[in-house]
Design a protein around this motif. Structure first.
Motif, PDB file in Angstrom:
ATOM      1  N   MET A  54      43.586  28.347  84.020  1.00  0.00           N
ATOM      2  CA  MET A  54      43.369  29.670  84.885  1.00  0.00           C
ATOM      3  C   MET A  54      44.617  30.314  84.862  1.00  0.00           C
ATOM      4  N   ILE A  55      45.731  29.891  84.776  1.00  0.00           N
ATOM      5  CA  ILE A  55      47.082  30.519  84.868  1.00  0.00           C
ATOM      6  C   ILE A  55      46.985  31.320  83.490  1.00  0.00           C
ATOM      7  N   LEU A 102      54.492  24.199  83.705  1.00  0.00           N
ATOM      8  CA  LEU A 102      54.121  24.383  82.332  1.00  0.00           C
ATOM      9  C   LEU A 102      54.129  26.008  82.048  1.00  0.00           C
ATOM     10  N   ALA A 103      53.689  26.727  82.906  1.00  0.00           N
ATOM     11  CA  ALA A 103      53.388  28.054  82.550  1.00  0.00           C
ATOM     12  C   ALA A 103      54.789  28.802  82.675  1.00  0.00           C
ATOM     13  N   ASN A 105      49.467  18.814  91.453  1.00  0.00           N
ATOM     14  CA  ASN A 105      49.230  19.477  90.169  1.00  0.00           C
ATOM     15  C   ASN A 105      49.203  20.809  90.131  1.00  0.00           C
ATOM     16  N   MET A 106      49.101  21.499  90.992  1.00  0.00           N
ATOM     17  CA  MET A 106      49.334  22.912  90.964  1.00  0.00           C
ATOM     18  C   MET A 106      50.904  23.188  90.607  1.00  0.00           C
ATOM     19  N   VAL A 107      51.751  22.533  91.119  1.00  0.00           N
ATOM     20  CA  VAL A 107      53.109  22.746  90.756  1.00  0.00           C
ATOM     21  C   VAL A 107      53.565  22.133  89.414  1.00  0.00           C
ATOM     22  N   GLU A 108      52.781  21.274  88.916  1.00  0.00           N
ATOM     23  CA  GLU A 108      53.164  20.711  87.662  1.00  0.00           C
ATOM     24  C   GLU A 108      52.434  21.895  86.543  1.00  0.00           C
ATOM     25  N   ALA A 156      46.102  19.512  86.396  1.00  0.00           N
ATOM     26  CA  ALA A 156      47.272  20.377  86.019  1.00  0.00           C
ATOM     27  C   ALA A 156      46.500  21.135  84.997  1.00  0.00           C
ATOM     28  N   ALA A 157      45.978  20.606  83.876  1.00  0.00           N
ATOM     29  CA  ALA A 157      45.483  21.258  82.743  1.00  0.00           C
ATOM     30  C   ALA A 157      44.433  22.329  83.344  1.00  0.00           C
TER      31      ALA A 157
END
Length: 768
Positions: A714-715, A756-757, A749-752, A708-709
């Protein structure tokens, strides 16, 4: 007498033996020694086949364990530091490191993968960075020795030229090009000297960048490289080989101190013939005349080809002429002899790699005054070509008129995006940074087995649809549980994203064994566009409507766009590519309208192959992009303002075509960034993108599970230059080739990372 030559031969084998051996090794079912032995057998069989066909100049070192550009990077010890390996002279890069660069490892991301010029073949991009190049092994020499010692073949080693290798690499600034060339040149010289000492007669040095246009600095480097070669290996014959288009700066190329010049007389015929007429051809050089199409599958009009060769003999005597393929045969299937299920009018007009070997030999006989030996073959080629041209499938007036209407209309949505977007926001009520996937989910052995059972007639349609529905049920529930915002049905009924649609449209045919390599062990069986393309009936409505009935969340309808269908098919040659694109666009428009009528309000029309069709000549690119954009818009322009059109692109360099991507007017585009380590984001620092966009946050072509980190980083990098209100979060590409555990873990992990974003940027998109 005139010689025959091949620039490269397909490595996969008629039954994809190569693919099966690689995948067995990766899965642990085959040891390293067994892999070497299996691939050696394939390699020897290919050389033997070319020898037995009568080919004079047989390529060696065109075979690869994954990709020819990766081979050169490994041969020069160019291994990214993240793989924890320091290359040493004389020691080949270990296979785990070699494959790690291509596929990634648990600790390191794979190197970038992008298209080989304007083909559908993907190469691994060398990362120069701070590497210290050394010659780890002389691969061309090893291949030459193997062919000669085992089969008695005097092979022609093939290498990628220094200018092309440098242009295709990354990890250096433009002002460092001379520095890097000075690092690479001694290794090339060392390699060539070893070939010269071995007694090699000809070396094919591929410089396809010579057809793309060279600036003054590159021309200076070109002269310096080949002058250095001439000084270092005066007894070695070098064939400087170009392909895919006409050579730029022909007057410069013909004066280089090389013994031969290879030109493409298929895709660059007119300009290359004109250049020879105007500037002549050197009396001290051999001409490699690329007369047989190395990229197309159609039978050659032997009479026309022979006439062109005869024209060339006005400038080049036969003893200094090589009739050869226009490029490597890597881009075509192995043999048409096994295509027994095709209609005779089509099968008779096909020529795959093996048939092209025969055509080359027939042409050399014809030019040498022995045409009577192959008179029946010449007559049959003309008959087969004319029969296909006159067939009813190629002369549908309704389709031709529809394509003309598409070409004449403006193809625009009723409202611009700035006015559509608020309407769509109110309609869909999506959160900020909505999450989705690109379309496909893992195709398990059970899915593949079910499809095979249905195709063989062991399952009836009802049983097969029941199975597909159960897979959709399972994955709709899993997507909801993971927390995705916009769902997909998973595409379990589809084999290939182009083949699926081609099977349901008129004008397409499908081979039984026409496989070609796309990237790594990934092989595709491109459809054959042999007739006029026409819509028959709905193709995707049943599965999309069923999936939407199982959830309150939006489900995207999934289509492949007209340009990708065109570029990933073997297209007919009697119409322009623009005309064929409009035929496909008109057919797909009817499917878009059918989906919308069935209640599907988000429709994704994927166009990953737009970039690869870009002409190599800068002067021709604007026209191509104009009609490619128009074909996409013609497909999607008739929907309601609240219907959201998505598209997807991947694994190409998109920096220079962002204005064209914007002109496609898709409400949302998802585009690859993770494999290139986010470099595309830099383009948006200089170009404001005003439409919805999702930059893929993890690489689906690698088996590793990103954290996720990692995705959060990247986000956040993207959101420094893109509007959070227009930004989507998704993987790079479809997930068909991945396993269930890694897919589920990566999406969680992408949803997590998204949550956060969202917490940082906003909670909900403002209503209204």
């Amino acid at each position: 007498m005139v010689k025959s030559g091949v620039l490269g031969y397909p490595r996969i084998g008629a039954d994809r033996e190569w693919k099966k051996a690689l995948e067995a090794y990766w899965s642990g079912r085959l040891g390293e020694a067994e892999l070497h032995e299996a691939l050696r057998g394939i390699r020897l069989a290919h050389w033997r086949k070319q020898r037995d066909a009568g080919i004079d100049l047989i390529p060696v070192n065109d075979f690869s364990y994954y990709d020819q550009v990766l081979d050169h990077a490994a041969m020069f010890g160019i291994v990214p530091k993240r793989f924890g390996y320091a290359a040493r002279e004389g020691e080949s890069v270990p296979l785990p490191v070699y494959y790690g660069m291509a596929r990634g490892t648990a600790e390191a991301t794979a190197s970038e993968m992008t298209k080989w010029f304007n083909t559908n073949y993907h190469y691994i991009v060398p990362e120069l960075g701070d590497s210290v190049p050394v010659l780890t092994e002389n691969r061309p020499l090893a291949a030459y020795r193997e062919a000669k010692e085992t089969l008695g073949i005097e092979g022609k080693p093939v290498i990628i030229g220094p200018l092309t290798f440098l242009r295709l690499s990354k990890g250096y600034a433009p002002q460092e090009a001379d520095l890097w060339l000075n690092k690479l040149l001694p290794l090339y010289v060392q390699l060539l000297r070893e070939l010269e000492r071995e007694g090699v007669r000809w070396v094919q040095v591929d410089e396809p960048i010579a057809v793309t246009g060279l600036d003054e600095d590159e021309l200076r480097r070109l002269r310096a490289v080949y002058e250095a070669f001439a000084a270092a290996v005066p007894k070695l014959n070098i064939l400087l080989q170009t392909y895919f288009e006409s050579a730029e700066h022909y007057a410069v190329l013909k004066e280089l101190p090389v013994q031969g010049l290879g030109l493409d007389f298929v895709h660059g015929r007119a300009a290359n013939v004109r250049a020879i007429r105007e500037h002549g051809f050197p009396q001290d050089k051999v001409l490699g005349a690329g007369i047989i199409d190395g990229r197309g599958i159609w039978r050659a009009a032997l009479g026309e080809k022979l006439a062109l060769l005869e024209e060339l003999t006005a400038y080049v005597p036969q003893e200094r002429l090589i009739a050869q393929t226009s490029c490597s045969l890597l881009h075509v299937p192995v043999t048409a002899s096994r295509e027994t299920e095709l209609a005779p009018v089509l099968k008779d007009a096909l020529a795959f790699a093996d048939e092209k070997l025969a055509e080359l030999v027939q042409l050399t006989y014809g030019l040498s005054g022995r045409a009577e030996a192959f008179a029946p073959e010449f007559a049959e080629s003309d008959r087969a070509i004319q029969a296909l041209r006159g067939s009813a499938e190629r002369n549908r007036l309704d389709v031709l008129q529809a394509a003309q209407r598409i070409a004449a209309e403006p193809a625009a949505r009723s409202l611009p995006f700035s006015e559509r977007h608020p309407l769509q926001q109110r309609h869909w009520h999506l959160p900020i940074l909505p999450t989705t996937t690109i379309g496909s989910f893992p195709q398990s052995p059970e899915v593949r087995k079910a499809r095979q059972s249905w195709r063989r007639g062991e399952w009836n349609q009802a049983a097969y649809e029941s199975f597909i529905d159960a897979e959709i049920d399972r994955w709709i529930a899993l997507q909801e549980e993971i927390g995705l915002d916009v769902l997909v049905h998973g595409e379990f009924e589809r084999t290939d994203m182009v083949e699926f649609f081609g099977e349901k449209l008129a004008g397409f045919a499908f081979t039984g064994h026409g496989w070609v390599q796309s990237y790594g062990s990934r092989c595709v069986k491109p459809p054959v566009i042999y007739g006029d393309v026409a819509y028959i009936e709905p193709m995707t409505v049943r599965e999309s409507r069923y999936a939407q009935s199982k959830t309150a969340k939006p489900v995207k309808g999934m289509l492949t766009g007209p340009i990708t269908i065109l570029n990933w098919s073997f297209a007919r040659e009697d119409l322009t590519r623009e005309q064929i694109a409009y035929q496909i666009a008109y057919a797909l428009r009817q499917e878009v309208e059918a989906l919308e009528s069935a209640g599907i309000g988000m429709i994704q029309v994927d166009e990953p192959a737009v970039r690869e069709g870009l002409p190599l000549k800068p002067a021709e690119q604007a026209d191509y992009l104009a009609w490619a954009v128009k074909a996409f818009r013609a497909t999607t322009c008739t929907v309601a303002d609240t219907t959201q059109i998505h598209t997807h692109m991947c694994y190409c360099e998109f920096h220079d075509m962002i204005p064209s991507i914007e002109a496609m007017d898709a409400d949302v585009i998802s585009i690859e960034t993770s494999r290139s380590h986010g470099e595309l984001i830099e383009s948006f620092e200089h170009h404001t993108y005003p439409l919805g966009i999702g930059l893929g946050v993890y690489d689906i072509h690698s088996p590793r599970i990103p954290s996720a980190a990692e995705m959060t980083a990247m986000i956040e990098r993207a959101l420094r230059v893109l509007d959070p209100q227009l930004f989507w979060i998704n993987p790079d590409c479809g997930l068909k080739t991945r396993g269930l555990p890694e897919t589920e873990a990566s999406l969680r992990n992408m949803v997590e990372a998204t949550e956060l974003a969202r917490a940082k940027h906003a909670a909900v998109v403002p209503a209204g």
